[in-house]
Scaffold this motif. Structure first.
Motif, mmCIF file in Angstrom:
data_model
loop_
_atom_site.group_PDB
_atom_site.id
_atom_site.type_symbol
_atom_site.label_atom_id
_atom_site.label_comp_id
_atom_site.label_asym_id
_atom_site.label_seq_id
_atom_site.Cartn_x
_atom_site.Cartn_y
_atom_site.Cartn_z
ATOM 1 N N GLY A 30 -3.905 -0.912 -4.766
ATOM 2 C CA GLY A 30 -4.011 -0.355 -3.423
ATOM 3 C C GLY A 30 -5.126 -0.998 -2.624
ATOM 4 O O GLY A 30 -4.963 -1.325 -1.439
ATOM 5 N N ARG A 31 -6.269 -1.208 -3.276
ATOM 6 C CA ARG A 31 -7.394 -1.848 -2.582
ATOM 7 C C ARG A 31 -7.073 -3.304 -2.269
ATOM 8 O O ARG A 31 -7.394 -3.799 -1.184
ATOM 9 C CB ARG A 31 -8.646 -1.750 -3.463
ATOM 10 C CG ARG A 31 -9.894 -2.361 -2.842
ATOM 11 C CD ARG A 31 -10.226 -1.724 -1.512
ATOM 12 N NE ARG A 31 -11.448 -2.302 -0.934
ATOM 13 C CZ ARG A 31 -11.713 -2.303 0.360
ATOM 14 N NH1 ARG A 31 -10.858 -1.773 1.228
ATOM 15 N NH2 ARG A 31 -12.839 -2.836 0.801
ATOM 16 N N GLU A 85 -4.748 -3.334 0.725
ATOM 17 C CA GLU A 85 -5.477 -2.991 1.949
ATOM 18 C C GLU A 85 -6.276 -4.198 2.461
ATOM 19 O O GLU A 85 -6.237 -4.527 3.652
ATOM 20 C CB GLU A 85 -6.408 -1.814 1.661
ATOM 21 C CG GLU A 85 -7.149 -1.280 2.861
ATOM 22 C CD GLU A 85 -8.021 -0.088 2.495
ATOM 23 O OE1 GLU A 85 -8.343 0.691 3.410
ATOM 24 O OE2 GLU A 85 -8.383 0.057 1.311
ATOM 25 N N LEU A 124 0.836 -1.202 0.000
ATOM 26 C CA LEU A 124 0.000 0.000 0.000
ATOM 27 C C LEU A 124 0.871 1.252 0.000
ATOM 28 O O LEU A 124 0.598 2.212 -0.729
ATOM 29 C CB LEU A 124 -0.927 -0.022 1.216
ATOM 30 C CG LEU A 124 -2.067 0.985 1.239
ATOM 31 C CD1 LEU A 124 -2.962 0.842 0.018
ATOM 32 C CD2 LEU A 124 -2.892 0.816 2.517
ATOM 33 N N ARG A 125 1.931 1.252 0.789
ATOM 34 C CA ARG A 125 2.885 2.364 0.783
ATOM 35 C C ARG A 125 3.519 2.520 -0.601
ATOM 36 O O ARG A 125 3.642 3.631 -1.131
ATOM 37 C CB ARG A 125 3.989 2.140 1.809
ATOM 38 C CG ARG A 125 3.600 2.288 3.261
ATOM 39 C CD ARG A 125 4.811 2.032 4.151
ATOM 40 N NE ARG A 125 5.891 2.953 3.857
ATOM 41 C CZ ARG A 125 7.189 2.692 4.090
ATOM 42 N NH1 ARG A 125 7.560 1.518 4.580
ATOM 43 N NH2 ARG A 125 8.111 3.588 3.812
ATOM 44 N N THR A 140 2.346 1.630 -3.452
ATOM 45 C CA THR A 140 1.377 2.138 -4.422
ATOM 46 C C THR A 140 1.317 3.659 -4.378
ATOM 47 O O THR A 140 1.202 4.324 -5.413
ATOM 48 C CB THR A 140 -0.010 1.529 -4.141
ATOM 49 O OG1 THR A 140 0.072 0.110 -4.260
ATOM 50 C CG2 THR A 140 -1.045 2.047 -5.118
ATOM 51 N N GLY A 141 1.403 4.216 -3.178
ATOM 52 C CA GLY A 141 1.410 5.674 -3.042
ATOM 53 C C GLY A 141 2.609 6.305 -3.716
ATOM 54 O O GLY A 141 2.483 7.335 -4.404
ATOM 55 N N GLU A 173 -5.109 1.966 -8.382
ATOM 56 C CA GLU A 173 -6.267 1.994 -7.494
ATOM 57 C C GLU A 173 -6.659 0.575 -7.079
ATOM 58 O O GLU A 173 -6.933 0.303 -5.904
ATOM 59 C CB GLU A 173 -7.445 2.685 -8.187
ATOM 60 C CG GLU A 173 -8.697 2.763 -7.323
ATOM 61 C CD GLU A 173 -9.885 3.346 -8.062
ATOM 62 O OE1 GLU A 173 -11.001 3.302 -7.513
ATOM 63 O OE2 GLU A 173 -9.711 3.840 -9.197
#
Length: 205
Positions: free
Chosen positions: A120-121, A124, A24-25, A27-28, A117
């Motif tokens: 990231g999902r 998560e 997730l990090r 992806t940012g 997107e």
């Protein structure tokens, strides 16, 4: 579902969850790269390299934890396989950043953001699911949602590649296709994690 009669050592699951959170990090950072000027590509890519290195450290921490813990929430081979899958997903994401940096890719399709997107999902959901593996509660929903997201990612990849073929000459096409494949690979690895969890559910039920 099988009853678990012994107290659980959940440190391994926490490490798996942290590995998914690293994605997730990452992806940012990847989203920043897509919106950055070329002179910033190397700096941001180095940040993603660092996240990749930290993920590898978590993998080795999990191996140490499995060797030193008498009781594990899942068989050691399951924990190991999930860790390898998450590490492979991070490697694909890291390679995506390096692809942009090496080729100095600009004008990247908005399909890349759509893929991020989804990734990231996926990350998560996976981070949350890893913590619940000891009890195997509510993981059917995770499995189903991850498969839905994977189909969305695959459809986005097909549309992206078709657009690239229409809009680019062979050399630019190859470079942008490389990025599309790397991002798609990240989503595919996360789908593998969900499929593996599905196998655990079937086996333990």
């Amino acid at each position: 579902m099988k009853l678990r009669l012994f107290p659980q050592e959940n440190a391994g699951l926490e490490l798996l969850s942290r590995m998914a959170s690293q994605l997730l990090r990452g992806t940012g950072i990847m989203a920043e790269i897509l919106g950055a000027d070329p002179e910033d590509f190397d700096r941001l890519t180095e940040q993603l390299h660092q996240i990749d290195a930290e993920t590898t450290d978590l993998h080795f921490a999990l191996l140490t934890q499995m060797r030193t813990s008498f009781i594990n929430p899942l068989p050691r081979e399951d924990l190991y396989e999930l860790s390898l899958i998450l590490m492979s997903a991070m490697e694909c994401l890291d390679a995506s950043a390096e692809t942009v940096s090496l080729y100095k890719l600009t004008g990247v399709s908005g399909r890349a953001s759509e893929q991020l997107e989804v990734i990231g999902r996926q990350a998560e959901l996976t981070a949350s699911a890893m913590r619940r593996l000891a009890s195997l509660e509510d993981l059917e929903e995770y499995w189903i949602e991850m498969l839905r997201l994977a189909r969305r990612a695959e459809r986005t990849r097909r549309i992206w590649v078709a657009e690239l073929m229409r809009e680019h000459k062979p050399m630019p096409y190859a470079r942008h296709r490389d990025l599309a494949d790397r991002l798609s690979g990240t989503a595919t690895q996360l789908r593998r994690a969900a499929t593996f969890v599905g196998g655990v559910l079937v086996r333990e039920s």
